[in-house]
Write an enzyme that holds these catalytic residues in place. Structure first.
Site, mmCIF file in Angstrom:
data_model
loop_
_atom_site.group_PDB
_atom_site.id
_atom_site.type_symbol
_atom_site.label_atom_id
_atom_site.label_comp_id
_atom_site.label_asym_id
_atom_site.label_seq_id
_atom_site.Cartn_x
_atom_site.Cartn_y
_atom_site.Cartn_z
ATOM 1 C CG PHE A 182 -1.618 -1.313 1.462
ATOM 2 C CD1 PHE A 182 -2.321 -1.966 0.466
ATOM 3 C CD2 PHE A 182 -1.523 -1.929 2.706
ATOM 4 C CE1 PHE A 182 -2.921 -3.193 0.693
ATOM 5 C CE2 PHE A 182 -2.118 -3.157 2.944
ATOM 6 C CZ PHE A 182 -2.822 -3.793 1.928
ATOM 7 C CB CYS A 183 2.292 3.518 -1.580
ATOM 8 S SG CYS A 183 2.153 3.070 -3.315
ATOM 9 C CB ALA A 184 2.355 2.452 3.864
ATOM 10 C CB CYS B 42 2.253 0.473 -4.654
ATOM 11 S SG CYS B 42 2.542 2.236 -4.752
#
Length: 478
Positions: A366-368, A454
């Site tokens: 999740f791009c985290a 991501c």
């Protein structure tokens, strides 16, 4: 209010998708946190203004004047939706990432000439992390504590230790839906002499937000997450940095005058909107803001609370399912829930939900990445996210499908194609006119997410037993 019906009608709510058993079902879109469907009100507004579209700002023609009026009225509506103050400026961008990169180029230097520094937490989406790290003054990233109280204490201590120009904070996590109290964040930043920007990509579509009420200096959000997927986003906030900052794009419309040796730049918003702007995108985003703003007070929050509560309760009751959380003392999260299934690759579970149940979710990191690493799920997770068009029936379908996966496994064979799970010899037809050569093509497209950082770590081809979930269920992480 009937919580079994959506707050607002969305385009595609009745779209049917094929299943691998030869049947079809109504698509359950539980991926609103990535990109939300368009509101019917947005579609109607876009259809209304398309015949009126023309160049803006410098055209004498009647439609140019109309389009200019539409664009500037949209700017006003977007700013009003987030409680812009009288002297704030609203800049139309492409999305949240665009807005944050724009602001990063406007951070002023300190009185002693040193570049301004930015303070962020490790819980941020890459869009609210990478631009600051690349800025001239760089960024300090601190690890969030296990409670909100401790995290706020850490922020306060770091702001007292060093001189920061800006604090960048999420309004709601794109992984868990949780958030720090914004008003308290603002107070902490301002007490230390710093400004604060709120990444509201996951907040504005789910909750009301006001610059005036919160005291925040800047807010950014995206149209494609706010039920207006027409390529526009916004940066709204204090004018001085934006008037003086480095123009985001060099080109027509951003200047007052140009000679062969000099440039006189215009103030914001024109300073940062060089080129022909996305008039239709701005109008669409304004229409979405107006529709959300016209909902009765508290209606959206109540709707999402019912959906999220049922989602968490239902998933938590399934053996081996873990709901991801940031803080022990968090409350009132938005409708974003990420979870893992013990010993199961999240990409495979997501592929199963799609192919056998017609349910759309997100899987990956999740791009985290820093946050997922700290939560101990470096291989990624599954994210279900709800919105104004989601129904309880769709949530129940997801709970039932995950239960079936854990208890019975799958009826299909899945392969890894270009690093992503896909149905072996996928029999599902593609929509007419889509240009896809079989649904396997979508797996190749998904590799772009992995390359962009991501998705999960690219997977190797599984063993033969791993490709037959029914015989070896649940399939272990590859």
């Amino acid at each position: 209010m009937n919580h079994h019906t959506p707050c607002l009608p969305v385009v595609g709510a009745h779209t049917r998708v094929p299943l691998i058993n030869g049947g079809s079902t109504t698509y359950a879109n539980l991926d609103c946190a990535a990109s939300a469907p368009a509101l019917v009100a947005v579609q109607e507004r876009v259809n209304q203004v398309l015949p009126l579209y023309a160049s803006v700002h410098r055209g004498a023609g009647y439609l140019s004047q109309v389009s200019t009026a539409l664009y500037e009225a949209a700017r006003t509506s977007i700013g009003q939706h987030v409680g812009a103050r009288a002297d704030d400026v609203t800049i139309i961008t492409r999305h949240t990432t665009d807005s944050l990169n724009l602001l990063a180029g406007c951070i002023p230097t300190n009185p002693d000439g040193t570049p301004g520094k930015v303070l962020v937490l490790d819980i941020e989406h890459h869009a609210n992390l990478l631009p600051w790290q690349a800025a001239s003054g760089g960024a300090t990233v601190i690890t969030a504590a296990t409670t909100i109280r401790e995290t706020l204490t850490q922020l306060r201590a770091e702001l007292a230790r060093d001189n920061y120009t800006l604090v960048a904070a999420t309004g709601a996590s794109n992984v868990t839906g949780e958030a720090l109290p914004i008003t308290e964040l603002v107070d902490i930043a301002h007490a230390a002499g710093a400004r604060i920007v709120i990444d509201a990509a996951q907040l504005v579509p789910h909750r009301g937000f006001s610059l005036t009420t919160s005291g925040a200096d800047y807010v950014v959000f995206s149209g494609h997450k706010t039920y207006a997927p027409f390529g526009a986003g916004a940066l709204v906030g204090r004018r001085d940095w934006l008037d003086a900052g480095h123009p985001y794009l060099a080109g027509g419309g951003a200047v007052h005058n140009v000679t062969l040796t000099t440039i006189t730049w215009a103030p914001a918003p024109a300073r940062h909107e060089a080129g022909s702007p996305n008039v239709i995108g701005a109008v669409a985003l304004a229409a979405a803001c107006e529709a959300l703003g016209n909902l009765p007070a508290g209606e959206l929050e109540r709707h999402e609370n019912v959906l999220r509560t049922r989602l968490v309760e239902g998933l938590s009751a399934i053996e081996g399912v873990r709901i991801l959380r940031l803080w022990e003392d968090s409350c009132d999260p938005v409708g974003v829930v990420s979870f893992t299934v013990a010993q199961c690759d999240p990409g495979l579970v997501a592929a199963y939900l799609s192919a056998e149940h017609g349910i759309g979710v997100r899987d990956g990191r999740f791009c985290a990445h820093p946050l997922l690493t700290r939560l101990g799920v470096e291989n990624g997770a599954i994210r279900a996210s709800v919105g104004v068009g989601t129904t309880v029936d769709e949530v129940e379908r997801l709970i039932a499908a995950v239960t079936q996966w854990v208890e019975q496994g799958s009826d299909a064979t899945y392969d890894i194609i270009n690093g992503c799970w896909a149905v072996h010899n996928d029999p599902r037809p593609t929509p007419a006119g889509s240009g896809l050569d079989g649904l396997i093509a979508t797996a190749a497209a998904a590799v772009a997410d992995v390359a962009a950082g991501c998705g999960p770590t690219p997977r190797t081809r599984p063993t033969q037993t791993d490709t037959h979930p029914k015989e070896n269920s649940p399939v272990p992480v590859a």
